[in-house]
Enzyme design. Structure first.
Site: not given
Ligand code: TRP
Length: 340
Positions: A120, A202, A205
Site C-alpha cells: 500500500k 485475483k 473491485k
C-alpha cells in the site's frame, strides 16, 4: 445446562470487513458467505471496519454511504442478529482505545515487515500515513478486545493475524495472562476467485475492466454476460489442470456455488463446449445471488431498521469489550477511573 451457560461454552468468532463498496463474488466466496453458517456453532461478532477504511483517502460522503451499504449487504448475506452481532467499528470506541495500548507492545520492525503495508505504501506514495502503518495493530485490537478464539480471514490477512498472536503473547508475558491467543479460521471452501479477464490475477473491485469482476448485486443478465466473456484458453477440455487458469477459476466458482466437487463438475461437463460451460456457471451464480440481491433491495432503503440494528449491536459489543478493556487498563497500571 442453562442456555446462557451453553452460550458461554461456544467459541467466539470475530471478523471484520472493510466497506469497500459492493462486494465481489471473490469477497463473497472467500469470506462473507462463510460467516452465516458459523452462527450456529459459534458466538459470532462481525464488524464493518470503517476506521481501517480511512487509512487510504476516501471521500467522507462515500465512506458513509459505503459503510451503510456494506452493513445492509452483510445482513442480506444471512447474518442473523438473533444469533450474532454486526456493528460499525467506529461506534465502539474500545477498539481504538485498546489499539493505543497494543501499539506499545508492537515493534516498529514487525510493522515495517507487513507486506500489505509495503504494497500500500508503494501504491499511495503521497500518503504513507501512520494509520496505514498501524493498521495491523487496530486489527489486533478488534480481535483481542473480545478475546476471540477464532478469526475467519482470507489468505491475504494471515500475516496480520500472526502479528495479532505475537502481540497477544507478548502482552500476556509482560502483564500476566490477559488475552486469548486467537486462531485463524480457514473456511472449508475458502476458494480464491480470480479475475474473469485475467485469471492469473485475483478478482478485485478496483479492476478497470468491469467484465473482470462479478459484484454480488449484479443482475442476472449482467452476470451471464460477464461469464460469457470470461477468458479461457485455446483448448476445449473442461478439466482442472495446471495452465488452464480460466477454466480452473470457472470450475472453482461452479463448485463453490453448487457444493459439488471439482471432479463432479468435470464429469458433468465432459464433452461439452466452453460456451455451454460458461453459460451454466453464469446461471448458477445468478440464481445463487438472486436472494441476496432481493434481500438487499428490501434492506438498503430502510434506514431506520438499519440504524436500530447497528445501534443495538454496537451497544452490546461496547458493553462486552469494555470489561476486557478495563482489565487491560488495570494490568498496565492506569489509575481506575470513575468517569462514566
Ligand atoms: N484487515 C481485514 C481485511 O482487509 C479486515 C479486518 C479488520 C479484520 N479487522 C479485522 C478481519 C479483524 C478479521 C479480524 O480483510
Amino acid at each position: 445446562m442453562s442456555e446462557q451457560n451453553q452460550q458461554q461454552e461456544k467459541k467466539l468468532i470475530f471478523s471484520g470487513i472493510q466497506p469497500t463498496g459492493t462486494f465481489t463474488l471473490g469477497n463473497y466466496i472467500g469470506a462473507i458467505r462463510n460467516w452465516a453458517p458459523l452462527q450456529d456453532e459459534y458466538r459470532c461478532i462481525y464488524s464493518v471496519v470503517d476506521e481501517h477504511a480511512i487509512t487510504v483517502r476516501i471521500e467522507p460522503a462515500v465512506l458513509r454511504r459505503k459503510t451503510l451499504e456494506a452493513y445492509a449487504q452483510l445482513l442480506a448475506c444471512g447474518i442473523d442478529l438473533e444469533k450474532s452481532l454486526l456493528f460499525i467499528q467506529s461506534h465502539v470506541p474500545t477498539h481504538a482505545q485498546l489499539s493505543w495500548v497494543l501499539n506499545c507492545s508492537a515493534q516498529f520492525g514487525e510493522l515495517s515487515r507487513m507486506t500489505q503495508f509495503k504494497d500500500k505504501s508503494r501504491k499511495h506514495q503521497d500518503d504513507i500515513n501512520a494509520g496505514l502503518f498501524d493498521y495491523p495493530v487496530l486489527m489486533a485490537a478488534d480481535i483481542l478486545v473480545y478475546n476471540a478464539d477464532l478469526v475467519p480471514i482470507g489468505a491475504d490477512q494471515t500475516q496480520h493475524l500472526e502479528l495479532a498472536r505475537v502481540i497477544a503473547r507478548r502482552f500476556n508475558s509482560r502483564y500476566g495472562d490477559t488475552f486469548t491467543v486467537p486462531e485463524g479460521y480457514v473456511p472449508p471452501v475458502g476458494a480464491r476467485i480470480m479475475s474473469l479477464q485475467d485469471p492469473t490475477k485475483k478478482m478485485s473491485k478496483s479492476d478497470e475492466n468491469p467484465n473482470a469482476v462479478i459484484l454480488i448485486l449484479d443482475d442476472k443478465d449482467t452476470i451471464i454476460r460477464k461469464f460469457k466473456r470470461a477468458v479461457t484458453d485455446s483448448g476445449s477440455e473442461i478439466v482442472f489442470r495446471e495452465g488452464k487458469d480460466g477454466i480452473n477459476n470457472l470450475l472453482t466458482i461452479y463448485s463453490a456455488v453448487t457444493g459439488k466437487s471439482i471432479e463432479e463438475a468435470e464429469k458433468e461437463f465432459d464433452g461439452k463446449g466452453y460456451g455451454d460451460f460458461k453459460l451454466a456457471v453464469g446461471e448458477v451464480v445468478a440464481d445463487h445471488l438472486a436472494p441476496v440481491r432481493d434481500a438487499y433491495a428490501r434492506l438498503v432503503d430502510d434506514k431506520a431498521y438499519l440504524k436500530e440494528c447497528y445501534t443495538r449491536c454496537g451497544a452490546e459489543a461496547l458493553r462486552y469489550s469494555q470489561r476486557i478493556l478495563n482489565k487491560v487498563y488495570r494490568k498496565v497500571g492506569f489509575v481506575a477511573s470513575e468517569i462514566r
